[in-house]
Design a protein around this motif. Structure first.
Motif, PDB file in Angstrom:
ATOM      1  N   LYS A  88      12.647  37.273  27.345  1.00 43.49           N
ATOM      2  CA  LYS A  88      11.489  37.655  26.532  1.00 43.49           C
ATOM      3  C   LYS A  88      10.798  36.416  25.980  1.00 43.49           C
ATOM      4  N   TYR A  89      11.590  35.425  25.609  1.00 48.44           N
ATOM      5  CA  TYR A  89      11.013  34.159  25.153  1.00 48.44           C
ATOM      6  C   TYR A  89      10.336  33.421  26.313  1.00 48.44           C
ATOM      7  N   LEU A  90      10.998  33.419  27.483  1.00 45.00           N
ATOM      8  CA  LEU A  90      10.428  32.726  28.642  1.00 45.00           C
ATOM      9  C   LEU A  90       9.077  33.312  29.036  1.00 45.00           C
ATOM     10  N   PHE A  91       8.946  34.634  28.935  1.00 45.78           N
ATOM     11  CA  PHE A  91       7.704  35.308  29.319  1.00 45.78           C
ATOM     12  C   PHE A  91       6.805  35.581  28.112  1.00 45.78           C
ATOM     13  N   ASN A  92       6.933  34.747  27.084  1.00 44.02           N
ATOM     14  CA  ASN A  92       6.073  34.857  25.905  1.00 44.02           C
ATOM     15  C   ASN A  92       4.605  34.846  26.326  1.00 44.02           C
TER      16      ASN A  92
END
Length: 308
Positions: free
Chosen positions: A139-143
């Motif tokens: 989820k952080y990577l695809f912010n």
């Protein structure tokens, strides 16, 4: 005299068989009780609820026939068809890529002598990592903003896209992120099983292939892949079953957004059962999922024709 002796021997033999049967029953009984309590009874109850209107407060079941199934297939319930489509797409995308990458990594690790254990641990770590933790990392990577690592890489470094993409709030962006997470989590599992299968192959097959002048690719195609076919079949079944049980990655990454376009069957079951309290529809989704898995397994078993 002979008659009495025969009767005595028969009686002794019957007693031995009787005693052995009871010994077997004693060992089987605990597992049988657990299977009845936690597998067969819930399965039968789920089927019963799928044909009923279930009130959880009173525990009352009102038989409604196929109404729950009709409601799922109703034109107003497009979420079911979208969720089913997403499960199929997940299986079609994740399963072959995971099998391919798992095999390639297993072959590579099997061919090296140094640091093989280190590589095994590195590739297997995602398997034992919690889905929740992995989901939060992805989820952080695809912010959605430029600060998101994926967007930063594509916009500022590779210059592939002109502006950041809100990955988790678009239909295909959300599905792609779910697929990537599924592949990343399962590669290590496929790698480990393929590695065990490769180490079980008799080296004489490769020696004969070397004498025949076979290349590395030919040995992989003509020797390795046919001999690990049972492992490929087992992995395919496991990954397909896993494809119909996708839930946590959807819950953490997209929550089914936008408007259920990234939802899957298990997430739809969760929302119908525990948010809308439509237990009959939730049970119907569970039955349809089980039937789908059974059909896929039978088809694969027939098509792949694995001899164990």
């Amino acid at each position: 005299m002979k008659t009495n002796l025969v009767k005595k021997r028969t009686h002794t033999k019957s007693n031995k068989i009787y005693n052995k049967s009871w010994q077997a029953i004693i060992f089987i009984l605990p597992g049988l009780i657990l299977a009845i309590a936690f597998i067969f009874y819930p399965m039968i109850k789920n089927i019963q609820i799928s044909f009923s209107d279930y009130d959880i407060m009173s525990g009352k079941l009102t038989f409604t026939g196929l109404n729950n199934y009709k409601e799922l297939f109703n034109e107003s319930q497009q979420r079911f068809f979208t969720a089913y489509r997403n499960n199929i797409l997940y299986a079609v995308v994740v399963t072959p890529i995971t099998l391919f990458l798992g095999l390639i990594i297993a072959v590579a690790i099997n061919s090296i002598k140094k640091f093989s254990v280190t590589f095994k641990v590195i590739y297997y770590l995602p398997v034992i990592t919690s889905w929740i933790i992995a989901g939060l990392v992805f989820k952080y990577l695809f912010n959605p903003g430029i600060q998101g690592p994926i967007n930063y890489l594509l916009v500022n470094i590779l210059h592939i896209i002109p502006q950041p993409i809100n990955w988790l709030k678009t239909e295909w962006g959300g599905n792609i992120s779910i697929w990537i997470l599924g592949i990343w989590k399962n590669i290590g599992y496929a790698m480990l099983l393929y590695l065990a299968a490769l180490q079980g192959i008799n080296k004489s097959y490769y020696e004969v292939a070397d004498i025949e002048g076979a290349t590395g690719l030919q040995k992989l195609k003509k020797v390795t892949i046919p001999l690990i076919k049972p492992t490929s079949f087992f992995l395919t079944i496991q990954l397909l079953i896993g494809s119909f049980n996708v839930f946590l990655q959807v819950l953490v990454l997209t929550g089914g957004d936008p408007r259920g376009k990234t939802s899957v069957l298990q997430y739809l079951l969760y929302t119908r059962t525990f948010k809308l309290y439509k237990f009959g529809e939730g049970a119907a989704i569970g039955i349809l999922t089980a039937v789908s898995i059974l059909i896929v397994t039978l088809i694969l078993n027939k098509k792949m024709k694995v001899d164990y």
